[in-house]
Design a protein around this motif. Structure first.
Motif, PDB file in Angstrom:
ATOM      1  N   ILE A  50       0.854  -1.277   0.009  1.00 15.92           N
ATOM      2  CA  ILE A  50      -0.008   0.013   0.088  1.00 15.92           C
ATOM      3  C   ILE A  50       0.911   1.278  -0.056  1.00 15.92           C
ATOM      4  O   ILE A  50       2.115   1.096   0.361  1.00 15.92           O
ATOM      5  N   HIS A  51       0.373   2.321  -0.569  1.00 13.29           N
ATOM      6  CA  HIS A  51       0.900   3.641  -0.492  1.00 13.29           C
ATOM      7  C   HIS A  51      -0.080   4.647  -0.388  1.00 13.29           C
ATOM      8  O   HIS A  51      -0.950   4.611  -1.399  1.00 13.29           O
ATOM      9  N   ALA A  52      -0.013   5.588   0.427  1.00 19.56           N
ATOM     10  CA  ALA A  52      -0.740   7.147   0.137  1.00 19.56           C
ATOM     11  C   ALA A  52       0.320   8.153  -0.406  1.00 19.56           C
ATOM     12  O   ALA A  52       1.152   8.440   0.626  1.00 19.56           O
ATOM     13  N   LEU A  59      -4.482  19.375   0.114  1.00 18.01           N
ATOM     14  CA  LEU A  59      -4.642  18.620  -0.995  1.00 18.01           C
ATOM     15  C   LEU A  59      -5.193  17.323  -0.614  1.00 18.01           C
ATOM     16  O   LEU A  59      -4.987  16.772   0.321  1.00 18.01           O
ATOM     17  N   HIS A  60      -6.003  16.555  -1.702  1.00 17.11           N
ATOM     18  CA  HIS A  60      -6.214  15.460  -1.514  1.00 17.11           C
ATOM     19  C   HIS A  60      -5.067  14.358  -1.546  1.00 17.11           C
ATOM     20  O   HIS A  60      -3.898  14.928  -2.112  1.00 17.11           O
ATOM     21  N   SER A  61      -5.272  13.061  -1.253  1.00 15.86           N
ATOM     22  CA  SER A  61      -4.003  12.197  -1.250  1.00 15.86           C
ATOM     23  C   SER A  61      -4.414  10.942  -2.088  1.00 15.86           C
ATOM     24  O   SER A  61      -5.702  10.806  -2.108  1.00 15.86           O
ATOM     25  N   GLY A  62      -3.461  10.548  -3.104  1.00 16.48           N
ATOM     26  CA  GLY A  62      -3.619   9.392  -3.716  1.00 16.48           C
ATOM     27  C   GLY A  62      -3.403   8.464  -2.999  1.00 16.48           C
ATOM     28  O   GLY A  62      -2.275   8.209  -2.269  1.00 16.48           O
ATOM     29  N   GLY A  63      -4.125   7.165  -3.129  1.00 11.69           N
ATOM     30  CA  GLY A  63      -3.932   5.816  -2.406  1.00 11.69           C
ATOM     31  C   GLY A  63      -4.136   4.607  -3.214  1.00 11.69           C
ATOM     32  O   GLY A  63      -4.615   4.893  -4.296  1.00 11.69           O
ATOM     33  N   ALA A  64      -3.200   3.713  -3.107  1.00 13.04           N
ATOM     34  CA  ALA A  64      -3.403   2.753  -3.987  1.00 13.04           C
ATOM     35  C   ALA A  64      -2.853   1.216  -3.231  1.00 13.04           C
ATOM     36  O   ALA A  64      -2.029   1.420  -2.124  1.00 13.04           O
TER      37      ALA A  64
END
Length: 201
Positions: A50-52, A59-64
Motif C-alpha cells: 500500500i501507499h498514500a 490537497l487530496h491524497s492518492g492511495g493505492a
C-alpha cells in the motif's frame, strides 16, 4: 476481543522482527533505504503493498494497493483519492483501512500488509503508543479480526515502488475516480514481470 487484538499485534510484532531489516532504516524520515527487492509472501498468503501519496494538508491524497501471491502474480490492484489529511501518517492509516476493508470484501483470509512508512507499521503493531491516532487504529484493529491471519511488513521505498507509482498517478494525472481491477496496471506490466522473475531466479 481484546485478547484477539493482543494476539494479532504480537504475531505482527514477531513477523516484523523476523522480516524487517533494521540496518536499512533511515533515522528521522520513517523510510527505509532503497536497496531491497520486493519479496513474495509465504505460500497461502496474499501480500498487499500500500501507499498514500500525501503532499500537504490542503490537497487530496492518492492511495493505492496491489495484491500479489507467493509467485508474484498480481491478483488485484486499486486506486483511490482521499480527502484532506493533516499529515502523512493519517493519510497512510486511511489507506491501510481502505485496503483492509477491500481485502475483506474480496474474500482474502490470510494476508500481509506492506508499507514503506516505518511509522505506519509501528503505529499499527504498537497502537497504545500512538494515542493521537486511536480512532483510526481501532478501526484497523477491528478489521484485522475479520481475517484468519494478518501480518505487517516494512518495505523499502524501492520494493514498494509499484504501489507508490499508482498512488502518485492520482494527483499527477488528476485521476480522482476510484477503481478496483483484476491483475496489474498495463503501464507497469514490465516492472511487475521483472519483480516476479526475480523470485524464480
Amino acid at each position: 476481543m481484546d485478547t484477539q487484538i493482543q494476539q494479532a499485534c504480537e504475531e505482527a510484532r514477531i513477523w516484523n522482527e523476523l522480516n524487517d531489516d533494521p540496518a536499512g532504516e533511515t533515522v528521522g524520515t520513517g523510510l527505509l533505504d532503497e536497496s531491497k527487492n520486493w519479496e513474495p509472501p509465504i505460500y497461502g498468503f496474499a501480500k498487499c503493498n500500500i501507499h498514500a501519496n500525501w503532499r500537504n494538508a490542503k490537497l487530496h491524497s492518492g492511495g493505492a494497493f496491489i495484491i500479489r501471491d507467493s509467485s508474484g502474480n498480481v491478483l488485484h490492484h486499486a486506486r483511490d483519492a482521499f480527502t484532506f489529511s493533516p499529515n502523512r501518517l493519517t493519510s497512510e492509516l486511511r489507506c491501510m483501512e481502505w485496503a483492509l476493508q477491500s481485502m475483506q470484501d474480496l474474500g482474502y483470509k490470510e494476508i500481509i500488509i506492506a508499507s514503506d512508512l516505518h511509522d505506519l507499521i509501528t503505529a499499527v503493531t504498537k497502537s497504545t503508543e500512538w494515542p493521537r491516532f486511536r480512532l483510526l487504529l481501532h478501526c484497523i484493529s477491528n478489521l484485522c479480526l475479520q481475517f484468519e491471519a494478518v501480518a505487517f511488513e516494512t518495505e523499502s521505498s524501492l520494493s514498494n515502488s509499484i504501489a507508490r507509482k499508482i498512488a502518485k498517478s492520482v494527483l499527477r494525472d488528476g485521476r480522482f475516480q476510484s477503481y478496483l481491477a483484476l491483475g496489474g496496471p498495463a503501464w507497469l506490466h514490465q516492472q511487475i514481470f521483472r519483480e516476479a522473475a526475480l523470485i524464480r531466479s
